[in-house]
Design a protein around this motif. Sequence first.
Motif, mmCIF file in Angstrom:
data_model
loop_
_atom_site.group_PDB
_atom_site.id
_atom_site.type_symbol
_atom_site.label_atom_id
_atom_site.label_comp_id
_atom_site.label_asym_id
_atom_site.label_seq_id
_atom_site.Cartn_x
_atom_site.Cartn_y
_atom_site.Cartn_z
ATOM 1 N N LEU A 171 0.817 -1.215 0.000
ATOM 2 C CA LEU A 171 0.000 0.000 0.000
ATOM 3 C C LEU A 171 0.851 1.266 0.000
ATOM 4 N N MET A 172 1.826 1.310 0.898
ATOM 5 C CA MET A 172 2.583 2.539 1.128
ATOM 6 C C MET A 172 3.874 2.609 0.319
ATOM 7 N N GLY A 173 4.436 1.444 -0.035
ATOM 8 C CA GLY A 173 5.741 1.417 -0.674
ATOM 9 C C GLY A 173 5.854 2.235 -1.954
ATOM 10 N N PRO A 174 5.011 1.982 -2.968
ATOM 11 C CA PRO A 174 5.127 2.750 -4.213
ATOM 12 C C PRO A 174 4.975 4.249 -4.005
ATOM 13 N N TRP A 175 4.061 4.640 -3.116
ATOM 14 C CA TRP A 175 3.845 6.070 -2.848
ATOM 15 C C TRP A 175 5.075 6.682 -2.187
ATOM 16 N N LEU A 176 5.634 5.997 -1.186
ATOM 17 C CA LEU A 176 6.820 6.522 -0.506
ATOM 18 C C LEU A 176 8.007 6.621 -1.460
ATOM 19 N N LEU A 177 8.165 5.636 -2.325
ATOM 20 C CA LEU A 177 9.267 5.672 -3.286
ATOM 21 C C LEU A 177 9.101 6.837 -4.256
ATOM 22 N N SER A 178 7.879 7.099 -4.686
ATOM 23 C CA SER A 178 7.642 8.222 -5.602
ATOM 24 C C SER A 178 7.874 9.557 -4.915
ATOM 25 N N VAL A 179 7.432 9.667 -3.670
ATOM 26 C CA VAL A 179 7.600 10.915 -2.917
ATOM 27 C C VAL A 179 9.071 11.225 -2.693
ATOM 28 N N THR A 180 9.866 10.186 -2.443
ATOM 29 C CA THR A 180 11.291 10.379 -2.170
ATOM 30 C C THR A 180 12.138 10.420 -3.448
ATOM 31 N N GLY A 181 11.483 10.366 -4.598
ATOM 32 C CA GLY A 181 12.193 10.530 -5.866
ATOM 33 C C GLY A 181 12.876 9.287 -6.394
ATOM 34 N N VAL A 182 12.503 8.115 -5.902
ATOM 35 C CA VAL A 182 13.094 6.867 -6.402
ATOM 36 C C VAL A 182 12.313 6.435 -7.639
ATOM 37 N N THR A 183 12.953 6.500 -8.790
ATOM 38 C CA THR A 183 12.260 6.204 -10.043
ATOM 39 C C THR A 183 12.852 5.022 -10.810
ATOM 40 N N HIS A 184 14.087 4.644 -10.511
ATOM 41 C CA HIS A 184 14.732 3.557 -11.252
ATOM 42 C C HIS A 184 14.011 2.238 -10.958
ATOM 43 N N PRO A 185 13.643 1.485 -11.987
ATOM 44 C CA PRO A 185 12.911 0.234 -11.764
ATOM 45 C C PRO A 185 13.638 -0.751 -10.854
ATOM 46 N N ALA A 186 14.956 -0.840 -10.990
ATOM 47 C CA ALA A 186 15.722 -1.766 -10.156
ATOM 48 C C ALA A 186 15.641 -1.366 -8.685
ATOM 49 N N ALA A 187 15.789 -0.078 -8.414
ATOM 50 C CA ALA A 187 15.745 0.408 -7.030
ATOM 51 C C ALA A 187 14.352 0.220 -6.430
ATOM 52 N N ARG A 188 13.316 0.519 -7.200
ATOM 53 C CA ARG A 188 11.947 0.354 -6.702
ATOM 54 C C ARG A 188 11.649 -1.122 -6.442
ATOM 55 N N GLY A 189 12.109 -1.979 -7.352
ATOM 56 C CA GLY A 189 11.890 -3.402 -7.162
ATOM 57 C C GLY A 189 12.610 -3.943 -5.943
ATOM 58 N N MET A 190 13.860 -3.539 -5.753
ATOM 59 C CA MET A 190 14.621 -3.985 -4.585
ATOM 60 C C MET A 190 13.925 -3.573 -3.298
ATOM 61 N N ALA A 191 13.468 -2.328 -3.248
ATOM 62 C CA ALA A 191 12.816 -1.831 -2.036
ATOM 63 C C ALA A 191 11.530 -2.607 -1.732
ATOM 64 N N LEU A 192 10.718 -2.832 -2.753
ATOM 65 C CA LEU A 192 9.449 -3.527 -2.547
ATOM 66 C C LEU A 192 9.670 -4.991 -2.175
ATOM 67 N N GLY A 193 10.614 -5.649 -2.832
ATOM 68 C CA GLY A 193 10.880 -7.044 -2.519
ATOM 69 C C GLY A 193 11.504 -7.227 -1.148
ATOM 70 N N LEU A 194 12.356 -6.286 -0.762
ATOM 71 C CA LEU A 194 13.036 -6.355 0.528
ATOM 72 C C LEU A 194 12.072 -6.106 1.680
ATOM 73 N N ALA A 195 11.176 -5.141 1.504
ATOM 74 C CA ALA A 195 10.293 -4.744 2.598
ATOM 75 C C ALA A 195 8.989 -5.528 2.637
ATOM 76 N N ALA A 196 8.469 -5.899 1.477
ATOM 77 C CA ALA A 196 7.134 -6.498 1.437
ATOM 78 C C ALA A 196 7.101 -7.852 0.745
ATOM 79 N N HIS A 197 8.240 -8.501 0.595
ATOM 80 C CA HIS A 197 8.417 -9.854 0.051
ATOM 81 C C HIS A 197 7.468 -10.184 -1.107
ATOM 82 N N ALA A 198 6.660 -11.249 -1.013
ATOM 83 C CA ALA A 198 5.911 -11.733 -2.167
ATOM 84 C C ALA A 198 4.871 -10.729 -2.669
ATOM 85 N N VAL A 199 4.162 -10.097 -1.761
ATOM 86 C CA VAL A 199 3.153 -9.122 -2.177
ATOM 87 C C VAL A 199 3.829 -7.897 -2.787
#
Length: 240
Positions: A171-199
């Motif tokens: 719920l919060m991950g994509p929004w927080l990444l956009s707010v903090t200026g993280v746009t690279h697909p690899a970085a966004r994917g790493m953050a989501l997989g690391l913090a929220a695993h399968a979902v």
Amino acid sequence: MNSSLVTAWDAVVAHPLFLVGLTLGIYQLGLALYERTQMALLHPLIVSIVLLIGALWLLGLEYPVYRDAVFPLTMLLGPATVALAVPLYHNLRRIRQFFWPVMTTLVVGGVFVTVVTLLLAWLLGADFAMLMTLAPKSLTTPIAMMVAEQLGGVAAMAAAFVMYTAVLGALMGPWLLSVTGVTHPAARGMALGLAAHAVGTSRALEEGEEAGAFAALAMSLMGIGTALLLPVCVTLWLLL
């Protein structure tokens, strides 16, 4: 006659095929709703949980009955997780290019997530069993349950914390990444997989195959690393 109808209805409701069909039907409903609205709060996982709880309550079924009935679906969780290797394979060249950033992110992020979780829980007065239940909350469910039980935690509660972490991260991950200026697909994917695993990985796949591949990589390596190192760290901590 009425007694016979009630008996027949109870038999149908308690049948595993009925509960498996109910689960799949509710998930499809949640998926269609999410695809139509694209609202994070209507993620299929969230909708499915709410509707299933309501359905089980209306039907008067206890959770153990439901758990045993849908065990075949639970068994598919492992193969579904392994299937995430497909986007990994398709993006293997990109992953090799970011080898050191990936490893640095995993070490720093994994240690930070685990230490902050344990520190906050300890400050709030959690006992040892609760600490060990919370420690693997950022892992995928099968690994988290195994690790929590091995450390002296409660496997069932660990699964609940994993689900809560996954939903909140999606719920919060994509929004927080956009707010903090993280746009690279690899970085966004790493953050989501690391913090929220399968979902989080599922959510990253919606953004693109590259983001999904790095999310699957982060989830897999986080699970392996934590399963191997967390018991060792806890043992050393208890010996000090």
